[in-house]
Design a protein around this motif. Structure first.
Motif, PDB file in Angstrom:
ATOM      1  N   GLY A 191      38.182  33.462  53.895  1.00 28.69           N
ATOM      2  CA  GLY A 191      37.621  33.649  55.230  1.00 28.69           C
ATOM      3  C   GLY A 191      36.107  33.668  55.204  1.00 28.69           C
ATOM      4  O   GLY A 191      35.470  32.973  54.411  1.00 28.69           O
ATOM      5  N   GLU A 192      35.525  34.509  56.052  1.00 31.94           N
ATOM      6  CA  GLU A 192      34.071  34.597  56.176  1.00 31.94           C
ATOM      7  C   GLU A 192      33.548  35.624  55.166  1.00 31.94           C
ATOM      8  O   GLU A 192      33.156  36.734  55.520  1.00 31.94           O
ATOM      9  CB  GLU A 192      33.711  34.984  57.612  1.00 31.94           C
ATOM     10  N   ILE A 193      33.527  35.231  53.902  1.00 30.37           N
ATOM     11  CA  ILE A 193      33.205  36.150  52.810  1.00 30.37           C
ATOM     12  C   ILE A 193      31.744  36.603  52.908  1.00 30.37           C
ATOM     13  O   ILE A 193      30.831  35.780  52.898  1.00 30.37           O
ATOM     14  CB  ILE A 193      33.463  35.480  51.454  1.00 30.37           C
ATOM     15  N   PRO A 194      31.487  37.908  53.006  1.00 32.45           N
ATOM     16  CA  PRO A 194      30.109  38.393  53.105  1.00 32.45           C
ATOM     17  C   PRO A 194      29.299  38.047  51.860  1.00 32.45           C
ATOM     18  O   PRO A 194      29.818  38.083  50.733  1.00 32.45           O
ATOM     19  CB  PRO A 194      30.270  39.913  53.247  1.00 32.45           C
ATOM     20  N   GLU A 195      28.057  37.733  52.067  1.00 32.89           N
ATOM     21  CA  GLU A 195      27.177  37.383  50.961  1.00 32.89           C
ATOM     22  C   GLU A 195      27.040  38.561  49.990  1.00 32.89           C
ATOM     23  O   GLU A 195      26.792  39.697  50.400  1.00 32.89           O
ATOM     24  CB  GLU A 195      25.802  36.990  51.497  1.00 32.89           C
ATOM     25  N   GLY A 196      27.223  38.291  48.723  1.00 29.74           N
ATOM     26  CA  GLY A 196      27.022  39.299  47.688  1.00 29.74           C
ATOM     27  C   GLY A 196      28.251  40.107  47.310  1.00 29.74           C
ATOM     28  O   GLY A 196      28.251  40.776  46.265  1.00 29.74           O
ATOM     29  N   ILE A 197      29.316  40.072  48.122  1.00 25.57           N
ATOM     30  CA  ILE A 197      30.470  40.925  47.833  1.00 25.57           C
ATOM     31  C   ILE A 197      31.223  40.440  46.597  1.00 25.57           C
ATOM     32  O   ILE A 197      31.750  41.246  45.829  1.00 25.57           O
ATOM     33  CB  ILE A 197      31.409  41.016  49.063  1.00 25.57           C
TER      34      ILE A 197
ATOM     35  N   MET B 155      32.715  48.246  52.054  1.00 22.52           N
ATOM     36  CA  MET B 155      33.800  47.305  51.781  1.00 22.52           C
ATOM     37  C   MET B 155      34.233  47.398  50.326  1.00 22.52           C
ATOM     38  O   MET B 155      35.433  47.377  50.014  1.00 22.52           O
ATOM     39  CB  MET B 155      33.350  45.880  52.116  1.00 22.52           C
ATOM     40  N   LEU B 156      33.256  47.509  49.427  1.00 20.93           N
ATOM     41  CA  LEU B 156      33.552  47.651  47.998  1.00 20.93           C
ATOM     42  C   LEU B 156      34.400  48.894  47.755  1.00 20.93           C
ATOM     43  O   LEU B 156      35.387  48.861  47.007  1.00 20.93           O
ATOM     44  CB  LEU B 156      32.243  47.732  47.215  1.00 20.93           C
ATOM     45  N   TYR B 157      34.049  49.988  48.411  1.00 22.71           N
ATOM     46  CA  TYR B 157      34.802  51.237  48.261  1.00 22.71           C
ATOM     47  C   TYR B 157      36.251  51.064  48.694  1.00 22.71           C
ATOM     48  O   TYR B 157      37.184  51.455  47.961  1.00 22.71           O
ATOM     49  CB  TYR B 157      34.137  52.353  49.073  1.00 22.71           C
ATOM     50  N   TYR B 158      36.479  50.492  49.881  1.00 24.35           N
ATOM     51  CA  TYR B 158      37.840  50.332  50.394  1.00 24.35           C
ATOM     52  C   TYR B 158      38.673  49.418  49.507  1.00 24.35           C
ATOM     53  O   TYR B 158      39.841  49.690  49.217  1.00 24.35           O
ATOM     54  CB  TYR B 158      37.817  49.790  51.824  1.00 24.35           C
ATOM     55  N   ILE B 159      38.080  48.314  49.070  1.00 28.07           N
ATOM     56  CA  ILE B 159      38.818  47.361  48.228  1.00 28.07           C
ATOM     57  C   ILE B 159      39.222  48.008  46.910  1.00 28.07           C
ATOM     58  O   ILE B 159      40.377  47.917  46.473  1.00 28.07           O
ATOM     59  CB  ILE B 159      37.980  46.096  47.973  1.00 28.07           C
ATOM     60  N   LEU B 160      38.273  48.680  46.262  1.00 27.89           N
ATOM     61  CA  LEU B 160      38.581  49.308  44.973  1.00 27.89           C
ATOM     62  C   LEU B 160      39.551  50.484  45.129  1.00 27.89           C
ATOM     63  O   LEU B 160      40.372  50.748  44.237  1.00 27.89           O
ATOM     64  CB  LEU B 160      37.291  49.774  44.299  1.00 27.89           C
ATOM     65  N   TYR B 161      39.490  51.159  46.270  1.00 27.29           N
ATOM     66  CA  TYR B 161      40.432  52.255  46.538  1.00 27.29           C
ATOM     67  C   TYR B 161      41.856  51.714  46.643  1.00 27.29           C
ATOM     68  O   TYR B 161      42.788  52.264  46.030  1.00 27.29           O
ATOM     69  CB  TYR B 161      40.042  52.982  47.818  1.00 27.29           C
TER      70      TYR B 161
ATOM     71  N   LEU C 128      32.079  42.871  43.343  1.00 30.15           N
ATOM     72  CA  LEU C 128      33.447  43.106  42.903  1.00 30.15           C
ATOM     73  C   LEU C 128      33.657  42.675  41.452  1.00 30.15           C
ATOM     74  O   LEU C 128      34.437  43.281  40.718  1.00 30.15           O
ATOM     75  CB  LEU C 128      34.424  42.370  43.826  1.00 30.15           C
ATOM     76  N   SER C 129      32.960  41.631  41.047  1.00 29.75           N
ATOM     77  CA  SER C 129      33.106  41.103  39.683  1.00 29.75           C
ATOM     78  C   SER C 129      32.632  42.090  38.625  1.00 29.75           C
ATOM     79  O   SER C 129      32.979  41.954  37.437  1.00 29.75           O
ATOM     80  CB  SER C 129      32.337  39.777  39.542  1.00 29.75           C
ATOM     81  N   LYS C 130      31.873  43.079  39.024  1.00 33.08           N
ATOM     82  CA  LYS C 130      31.434  44.098  38.072  1.00 33.08           C
ATOM     83  C   LYS C 130      32.564  45.055  37.712  1.00 33.08           C
ATOM     84  O   LYS C 130      32.501  45.757  36.695  1.00 33.08           O
ATOM     85  CB  LYS C 130      30.256  44.891  38.654  1.00 33.08           C
ATOM     86  N   PHE C 131      33.605  45.103  38.573  1.00 27.18           N
ATOM     87  CA  PHE C 131      34.697  46.049  38.362  1.00 27.18           C
ATOM     88  C   PHE C 131      36.032  45.361  38.053  1.00 27.18           C
ATOM     89  O   PHE C 131      36.914  45.986  37.470  1.00 27.18           O
ATOM     90  CB  PHE C 131      34.885  46.913  39.619  1.00 27.18           C
ATOM     91  N   ILE C 132      36.177  44.101  38.478  1.00 25.67           N
ATOM     92  CA  ILE C 132      37.446  43.378  38.302  1.00 25.67           C
ATOM     93  C   ILE C 132      37.155  42.068  37.591  1.00 25.67           C
ATOM     94  O   ILE C 132      36.255  41.308  37.993  1.00 25.67           O
ATOM     95  CB  ILE C 132      38.111  43.124  39.671  1.00 25.67           C
ATOM     96  N   GLU C 133      37.923  41.774  36.561  1.00 28.68           N
ATOM     97  CA  GLU C 133      37.664  40.601  35.731  1.00 28.68           C
ATOM     98  C   GLU C 133      37.865  39.290  36.487  1.00 28.68           C
ATOM     99  O   GLU C 133      37.048  38.380  36.401  1.00 28.68           O
ATOM    100  CB  GLU C 133      38.595  40.649  34.504  1.00 28.68           C
ATOM    101  N   GLU C 134      38.964  39.174  37.246  1.00 29.38           N
ATOM    102  CA  GLU C 134      39.322  37.901  37.884  1.00 29.38           C
ATOM    103  C   GLU C 134      39.174  38.010  39.398  1.00 29.38           C
ATOM    104  O   GLU C 134      40.087  38.454  40.109  1.00 29.38           O
ATOM    105  CB  GLU C 134      40.758  37.513  37.535  1.00 29.38           C
TER     106      GLU C 134
END
Length: 240
Positions: free
Chosen positions: A218-224, A194-200, A228-234
């Protein structure tokens, strides 16, 4: 005037969710696990036949309709600009495979100048028609898109990429100038995929990691969120 009983049938991968409004105004919620050994249509037919909360006369003795069903599905959607000419079957089948024999439903989204086309299993529709006097078909993601646009995008100057997690699917959308610029969905597997697709998608849209916004709902997966916060500020979470 004849009172109409309303049944909302939400079809997910592994269960049905029912919201029932009786003629006296009382409401109730029910859940029914889908037996994977049978088709979804066969499962729904059993619910109508066996579950007391679904049993009611289809019409009055005078033949007046008295059950209105709203059938909500989560099948993939193809979007067409509202001004373009199109054929639902052709436009859908050249974009998404696997639904050739399903009925293609069409919904206008005036708020976003778009036409949504999505498939509905014909046997499933027949089951509802056999047990209800009126039927309305909708797709879960359409209301989500409209809510995100009205509540979190319209009027803001920030670029905002939205991720909606629901029913094992990750839906990604981005609006620009009163329209969709991007909308797609991916089956959820694990956080790394999921991280790969979002950042792509973020990179393909030219989003800025320091100034633009990523909104999760929605049903946000635990830990995602943390990943994501490691790559995107907001990175924000929004409520539908």
């Amino acid at each position: 005037m004849t009172e109409i009983k309303k049944i909302i049938i939400n079809i997910l991968d592994d269960k049905f969710l029912f919201s029932i409004t009786e003629t006296d105004g009382t409401q109730a919620e029910h859940e029914y696990a889908i037996d994977k050994k049978m088709s979804v249509a066969a499962n729904l037919r059993e619910v109508f036949r066996e579950q007391s909360y679904m049993k009611a006369a289809k019409t009055t003795p005078e033949g007046i309709p008295c059950i209105h069903a709203v059938l909500k599905v989560s099948t993939p959607v193809v979007l067409i600009p509202i001004e373009e000419e199109y054929d639902p079957e052709t436009s859908y089948n050249i974009s998404i495979t696997g639904y050739k024999y399903d009925e293609k439903c069409v919904k206008e989204i005036p708020l976003l100048d778009a036409i949504a086309i999505f498939p509905l299993n014909r046997d499933l529709k027949m089951v509802v028609e056999d047990n209800c006097s009126e039927i309305e078909v909708s797709n879960n993601i359409i209301q989500v898109w409209q809510t995100l646009y009205k509540n979190y995008f319209k009027g803001t100057q920030n670029r905002n990429l939205f991720i909606y997690f629901y029913n094992g699917v990750m839906n990604i959308c981005y609006f620009e100038q009163h329209r969709f610029r991007y909308a797609n969905s991916f089956k959820m597997t694990n956080n790394d995929d999921m991280l790969y697709y979002i950042l792509y998608v973020w990179k393909q849209l030219g989003m800025n990691k320091d100034t633009d916004i990523l909104s999760l709902c929605g049903e946000i997966p635990e830990g995602i969120h943390e990943k994501l916060s490691k790559f995107i500020e907001e990175v924000r979470e929004c409520v539908l």
